[in-house]
Design a protein around this motif. Structure first.
Motif, PDB file in Angstrom:
ATOM      1  N   TYR A 159       0.822  -1.546  -0.243  1.00 53.30           N
ATOM      2  CA  TYR A 159      -0.325  -0.053   0.384  1.00 53.30           C
ATOM      3  C   TYR A 159       1.018   1.338  -0.121  1.00 53.30           C
ATOM      4  O   TYR A 159       0.769   2.480  -0.469  1.00 53.30           O
ATOM      5  N   VAL A 160       2.355   0.854   0.500  1.00 52.87           N
ATOM      6  CA  VAL A 160       2.862   2.450  -0.025  1.00 52.87           C
ATOM      7  C   VAL A 160       3.070   2.788  -1.719  1.00 52.87           C
ATOM      8  O   VAL A 160       3.583   3.773  -1.713  1.00 52.87           O
ATOM      9  N   ALA A 161       2.995   1.733  -1.866  1.00 48.72           N
ATOM     10  CA  ALA A 161       3.741   1.677  -2.725  1.00 48.72           C
ATOM     11  C   ALA A 161       2.723   2.275  -3.461  1.00 48.72           C
ATOM     12  O   ALA A 161       2.005   2.432  -4.639  1.00 48.72           O
ATOM     13  N   GLU A 162       1.382   1.774  -3.603  1.00 53.34           N
ATOM     14  CA  GLU A 162       0.293   2.159  -3.916  1.00 53.34           C
ATOM     15  C   GLU A 162      -0.708   3.108  -3.889  1.00 53.34           C
ATOM     16  O   GLU A 162      -0.041   3.972  -4.659  1.00 53.34           O
ATOM     17  N   TYR A 163      -0.248   3.783  -3.060  1.00 53.34           N
ATOM     18  CA  TYR A 163      -0.735   5.709  -2.331  1.00 53.34           C
ATOM     19  C   TYR A 163       0.444   6.206  -3.587  1.00 53.34           C
ATOM     20  O   TYR A 163       0.043   7.462  -3.311  1.00 53.34           O
ATOM     21  N   LYS A 176       4.495   4.264   6.885  1.00 55.35           N
ATOM     22  CA  LYS A 176       4.937   5.443   5.976  1.00 55.35           C
ATOM     23  C   LYS A 176       4.272   5.497   4.871  1.00 55.35           C
ATOM     24  O   LYS A 176       5.098   6.644   4.049  1.00 55.35           O
ATOM     25  N   ARG A 177       3.336   4.584   5.244  1.00 54.27           N
ATOM     26  CA  ARG A 177       2.319   5.514   3.677  1.00 54.27           C
ATOM     27  C   ARG A 177       1.691   6.630   3.855  1.00 54.27           C
ATOM     28  O   ARG A 177       1.539   7.253   3.067  1.00 54.27           O
ATOM     29  N   GLN A 178       1.079   6.743   5.091  1.00 50.08           N
ATOM     30  CA  GLN A 178       1.080   7.893   6.161  1.00 50.08           C
ATOM     31  C   GLN A 178       2.165   9.265   4.806  1.00 50.08           C
ATOM     32  O   GLN A 178       1.241  10.625   4.565  1.00 50.08           O
ATOM     33  N   GLU A 179       2.748   9.278   4.554  1.00 52.58           N
ATOM     34  CA  GLU A 179       3.443  10.248   4.824  1.00 52.58           C
ATOM     35  C   GLU A 179       2.775  11.027   3.525  1.00 52.58           C
ATOM     36  O   GLU A 179       3.160  11.892   3.026  1.00 52.58           O
ATOM     37  N   PRO A 196      -9.663   4.405   8.669  1.00 50.97           N
ATOM     38  CA  PRO A 196      -8.429   4.422   8.256  1.00 50.97           C
ATOM     39  C   PRO A 196      -7.380   4.311   8.122  1.00 50.97           C
ATOM     40  O   PRO A 196      -6.505   5.087   8.890  1.00 50.97           O
ATOM     41  N   GLY A 197      -6.476   3.439   8.151  1.00 50.37           N
ATOM     42  CA  GLY A 197      -4.860   3.362   7.504  1.00 50.37           C
ATOM     43  C   GLY A 197      -4.455   4.863   7.614  1.00 50.37           C
ATOM     44  O   GLY A 197      -3.288   4.471   8.370  1.00 50.37           O
ATOM     45  N   LEU A 198      -4.775   4.712   6.290  1.00 46.80           N
ATOM     46  CA  LEU A 198      -4.322   6.179   6.405  1.00 46.80           C
ATOM     47  C   LEU A 198      -3.960   6.927   7.552  1.00 46.80           C
ATOM     48  O   LEU A 198      -3.403   8.280   7.418  1.00 46.80           O
ATOM     49  N   PHE A 199      -5.172   7.367   8.315  1.00 49.93           N
ATOM     50  CA  PHE A 199      -5.151   7.850   8.998  1.00 49.93           C
ATOM     51  C   PHE A 199      -4.693   7.950  11.190  1.00 49.93           C
ATOM     52  O   PHE A 199      -5.455   8.091  11.863  1.00 49.93           O
ATOM     53  N   GLN A 200      -4.584   6.583  10.928  1.00 52.98           N
ATOM     54  CA  GLN A 200      -4.190   5.863  12.604  1.00 52.98           C
ATOM     55  C   GLN A 200      -2.836   5.903  12.828  1.00 52.98           C
ATOM     56  O   GLN A 200      -2.095   6.200  11.988  1.00 52.98           O
ATOM     57  N   THR A 201      -3.611   6.286  14.473  1.00 54.00           N
ATOM     58  CA  THR A 201      -1.678   6.100  15.014  1.00 54.00           C
ATOM     59  C   THR A 201      -1.059   5.404  15.330  1.00 54.00           C
ATOM     60  O   THR A 201      -2.123   3.847  14.975  1.00 54.00           O
ATOM     61  N   PRO A 202      -0.078   5.537  15.903  1.00 54.10           N
ATOM     62  CA  PRO A 202       0.889   3.498  16.084  1.00 54.10           C
ATOM     63  C   PRO A 202       0.380   3.055  16.787  1.00 54.10           C
ATOM     64  O   PRO A 202       0.397   1.120  16.799  1.00 54.10           O
ATOM     65  N   GLU A 203      -0.327   3.048  17.877  1.00 51.64           N
ATOM     66  CA  GLU A 203      -0.971   2.492  18.644  1.00 51.64           C
ATOM     67  C   GLU A 203      -2.276   1.985  18.401  1.00 51.64           C
ATOM     68  O   GLU A 203      -2.909   0.601  18.495  1.00 51.64           O
ATOM     69  N   TYR A 204      -2.901   2.858  17.328  1.00 47.23           N
ATOM     70  CA  TYR A 204      -4.007   2.243  17.519  1.00 47.23           C
ATOM     71  C   TYR A 204      -4.447   1.273  16.759  1.00 47.23           C
ATOM     72  O   TYR A 204      -4.464   0.318  16.260  1.00 47.23           O
ATOM     73  N   GLU A 219       1.868  15.771   0.711  1.00 51.51           N
ATOM     74  CA  GLU A 219       2.503  15.840  -0.581  1.00 51.51           C
ATOM     75  C   GLU A 219       1.120  16.375  -1.234  1.00 51.51           C
ATOM     76  O   GLU A 219       0.003  16.161  -1.540  1.00 51.51           O
ATOM     77  N   MET A 220       1.553  17.663  -1.629  1.00 56.10           N
ATOM     78  CA  MET A 220       0.337  19.369  -2.134  1.00 56.10           C
ATOM     79  C   MET A 220      -0.172  18.472  -3.301  1.00 56.10           C
ATOM     80  O   MET A 220      -0.960  19.273  -4.151  1.00 56.10           O
ATOM     81  N   ASP A 221       0.249  17.929  -4.151  1.00 58.69           N
ATOM     82  CA  ASP A 221      -0.511  17.527  -5.641  1.00 58.69           C
ATOM     83  C   ASP A 221      -1.447  16.283  -5.118  1.00 58.69           C
ATOM     84  O   ASP A 221      -2.201  15.784  -6.657  1.00 58.69           O
ATOM     85  N   LYS A 222      -2.208  16.007  -3.987  1.00 59.19           N
ATOM     86  CA  LYS A 222      -2.824  14.424  -3.994  1.00 59.19           C
ATOM     87  C   LYS A 222      -4.114  14.791  -3.193  1.00 59.19           C
ATOM     88  O   LYS A 222      -3.885  16.330  -2.700  1.00 59.19           O
ATOM     89  N   THR A 223      -5.203  14.466  -3.362  1.00 59.86           N
ATOM     90  CA  THR A 223      -5.780  14.594  -2.624  1.00 59.86           C
ATOM     91  C   THR A 223      -7.070  13.784  -2.258  1.00 59.86           C
ATOM     92  O   THR A 223      -6.840  12.307  -2.692  1.00 59.86           O
TER      93      THR A 223
END
Length: 278
Positions: A101-105, A155-158, A120-128, A162-166
């Motif tokens: 998913y890192v590569a996919e996103y 790492k996916r959350q990086e 969603p995983g994109l918004f999760q904290t490490p503990e959650y 990125e300003m070119d993504k929504t």
């Protein structure tokens, strides 16, 4: 966007490169050990070529890590299938799936998603994330590589920066109250969601309990660049690429968005869930 296995192949290539560099070898070194052309090594590492199971066995041996061959071949099976059972994908742990998913996103410019039961995983904290990954490993009876999987998920959350993504994400209010982790962990997760609402790349809406609904989706889903839909069930991940399917899920998302609250109203729902934790 091309088909999803391309992203899987890129992630597999990244893992091959990681094994090589961990062994202190150059691409030329590996090519010499395997008696391959240097360009073949490059194509495999960049995801431009799909390796065979024999290639992966040879690679693992060449970098002095034959024990990794099974994991590499498990990832290869994911490249070759559009409907993939979670138990098979997770045969060697969660890390490989998270790296996929890192590569996919990174390849995605616009993402729309809906989740009903979990942040969603994109918004999760490490503990959650840690609590969810452990519970899923126990459910599936797969190896616990939890810390490596958490690092990959973070790492996916990086891509959020990125300003070119929504990212246009909808969440059912019930997920804010589902205690899949201890209350103090959930409190931190709610704080994280509150902070994300100010980001320019993120549009975050909450479908409140009791809201009038024109549609009742049976599951969460993700729409990548308006070209492909990913649906996760308990046992399988589905890749839907037909134009009709993408259009249908897009309409469902639009209908849910009509019932969602955003900005200050959504913040109030987050605050209410935070207070309910005591």
């Amino acid at each position: 966007m091309t088909t999803h296995p391309d992203a899987d192949r890129v992630a597999l290539g990244a893992r091959l490169r990681e094994l090589r560099t961990d062994a202190g070898l150059t691409g030329k070194d590996v090519a010499a050990r395997l008696r391959w052309q240097r360009s073949r090594v490059s194509r495999l590492e960049t995801g431009k070529q799909t390796p065979t199971p024999s290639d992966l066995d040879q690679w693992a041996a060449a970098v002095g890590a034959p024990e990794t061959a099974a994991d590499l071949k498990s990832r290869l099976r994911g490249v070759r299938s559009q409907q993939r059972a979670w138990r098979r994908q997770l045969a060697s742990g969660h890390r490989g799936v998270q790296e996929k998913y890192v590569a996919e996103y990174r390849r995605t410019s616009a993402l729309r998603g809906y989740e009903a039961t979990v942040v969603p995983g994109l918004f999760q904290t490490p503990e959650y994330a840690r609590h969810l990954l452990i519970a899923n490993a126990d459910l599936m009876g797969t190896p616990r590589d939890t810390e490596a999987a958490v690092r990959a998920r973070m790492k996916r959350q990086e891509v959020l920066y990125e300003m070119d993504k929504t990212f246009r994400i909808l969440l059912w209010e019930g997920a804010l109250h589902a205690l899949v982790c201890p209350p103090e962990v959930m409190a931190g997760q709610l704080d994280r969601l509150m902070g994300l609402m100010g980001m320019t790349s993120v549009s975050f809406g909450i479908v409140p309990l009791g809201a009038p609904l024109r549609i009742t989706p049976k599951h969460g889903f993700w729409i990548f660049d308006e070209e492909r839909v990913v649906v996760e069930t308990i046992n399988t991940e589905l890749q839907l690429e037909s134009a009709d399917d993408v259009t249908l899920y897009g309409r469902v998302w639009d209908l849910l968005n009509e019932s969602a609250l955003h900005d200050a109203a959504a913040r109030r729902l987050l605050g209410r869930a935070r207070v309910a934790l005591g």
